[in-house]
Scaffold this motif. Sequence first.
Motif, PDB file in Angstrom:
ATOM      1  N   GLU A   1       0.818  -1.215   0.000  1.00  0.00           N
ATOM      2  CA  GLU A   1       0.000   0.000   0.000  1.00  0.00           C
ATOM      3  C   GLU A   1       0.856   1.271   0.000  1.00  0.00           C
ATOM      4  O   GLU A   1       0.418   2.331   0.429  1.00  0.00           O
TER       5      GLU A   1
ATOM      6  N   TYR B   1       1.553   3.447  -2.370  1.00  0.00           N
ATOM      7  CA  TYR B   1       1.147   3.766  -3.740  1.00  0.00           C
ATOM      8  C   TYR B   1       2.013   4.848  -4.376  1.00  0.00           C
ATOM      9  O   TYR B   1       2.278   4.811  -5.578  1.00  0.00           O
TER      10      TYR B   1
ATOM     11  N   LEU C   1      -4.440   4.416  -8.345  1.00  0.00           N
ATOM     12  CA  LEU C   1      -4.451   4.159  -6.899  1.00  0.00           C
ATOM     13  C   LEU C   1      -4.089   5.408  -6.111  1.00  0.00           C
ATOM     14  O   LEU C   1      -4.663   5.693  -5.062  1.00  0.00           O
TER      15      LEU C   1
ATOM     16  N   GLN D   1      -7.578   1.569  -1.443  1.00  0.00           N
ATOM     17  CA  GLN D   1      -6.789   0.632  -0.657  1.00  0.00           C
ATOM     18  C   GLN D   1      -6.894  -0.763  -1.261  1.00  0.00           C
ATOM     19  O   GLN D   1      -7.661  -1.616  -0.821  1.00  0.00           O
ATOM     20  N   GLU D   2      -6.170  -0.958  -2.315  1.00  0.00           N
ATOM     21  CA  GLU D   2      -6.212  -2.240  -3.020  1.00  0.00           C
ATOM     22  C   GLU D   2      -5.058  -3.103  -2.556  1.00  0.00           C
ATOM     23  O   GLU D   2      -3.902  -2.701  -2.603  1.00  0.00           O
ATOM     24  N   THR D   3      -5.330  -4.289  -2.073  1.00  0.00           N
ATOM     25  CA  THR D   3      -4.281  -5.194  -1.626  1.00  0.00           C
ATOM     26  C   THR D   3      -4.451  -6.556  -2.283  1.00  0.00           C
ATOM     27  O   THR D   3      -4.848  -7.525  -1.649  1.00  0.00           O
TER      28      THR D   3
ATOM     29  N   ASN E   1       1.831   7.364   2.840  1.00  0.00           N
ATOM     30  CA  ASN E   1       0.738   7.744   1.943  1.00  0.00           C
ATOM     31  C   ASN E   1       0.639   9.256   1.747  1.00  0.00           C
ATOM     32  O   ASN E   1      -0.429   9.794   1.462  1.00  0.00           O
TER      33      ASN E   1
END
Length: 413
Positions: free
Chosen positions: A112, A114, A144, A150-152, A376
Amino acid sequence: MRLIRKIWLMVLLVPPFWGEAQELAYNGDPDVSFFTARTLAFDGNRNVARDTLCHILTKYPDYTDVRSLLASTYSWDGDYDKARSHFNRITSVERENKEVWVATIKNEIYAENYYLALGLANKAVSFLENDIDIIALQARTLALVKKGKQETPKPTEFTPSNDTLTAARGLKNGVKISNSFEIFDVVYDPMIYSSISYGRETGAGLVIPKINYSNRFQTHGLQYELDFYPKFSKTFYGYLNYGYSNAPIFPDHRVGAELYANLPKSLEASLGMRFLDFNTSKAQIYTGSIGLYSGNYYFSLRPYLTPQPNGNMSFSGNLLMRKYLRDGYNYLGINFGMGYSPELKQLRDDEELLAETLLFIESQRLGMEYQFTAKNSPNIYKASLGVNRQELVFDSGKFTWSISAGISYEIKF
């Protein structure tokens, strides 16, 4: 008799231990061991696979597929920092290895991180310009970042990875504010330095207009500067600078030019000059640098040669060492300089302001720096602390000590 028995006992015991130590050294076929480890990794036996891969690397540390698989197993198990360290080692040398770049970028997506993933994607595109897969991955990481999604995803594929040291985060603008001060043990009052700059990444290169403020010897002054880093090719880029001031604590005009080259083996070199135009004299400084990226580390050596009015040549140099952390924007650094400083911290002799004299003043400098970003967030923080030993202008051979400290904050957008 007891001594003889002990000696014989040692003789009898040593061969088994020696044989055991011999077994620790890798002496098999690295290709066969690699395919065995890969099968184990795919079957879920990753700890056993890692033991085999680490064993191979003790003898073959540059076996790319082995190190990449090792990094991937760490990434699959969520140990992204260990994966990153191995990926870094590969991409710092193999800059056009597509599979490794893909694995590196995806490792940061899984973690995460990004902004870092986008920076790596941008860097990969710079080396693999027309690769459709890399461009698609760049677009994915950009999405993203923009959406904050929040792509995991769970990695399932094997991808046989991080030159983050110069990776950009895909943001075109930055506003930076810096403040620092220097305190002396004798003679001189504290000196204050401040600046504000705006950076813009253009198709031609990075452009940075800047305003510098300083308060020294109860004298205020402003200097206006423009930095430009033109891009010529994948191998060459440049540095151009012009500064102007009508304040007595700055040179009237400051000009700089330098050409940089990215060389094989993670080396970088440059050659350039600086020209300083004061009220009463002019100074020309010849400089260059040689830099090396090694894994998460960067080393740079920069000499300065300055012709003196009497025809002699003064010399100074600076050694910089950095350890990069999460990416190229997070690092710890230390630098050491000695000789005749080309940096201008204008001094006084009684009532006379000696703007140019520091070019020929002996000094030694030791500094530390820490730059970091919040998770982030693209914004950059930096803190520095230094110790300086500098010759007194009006008393040659005698020195003053000073402590300097500074902070800066850059907003990226």
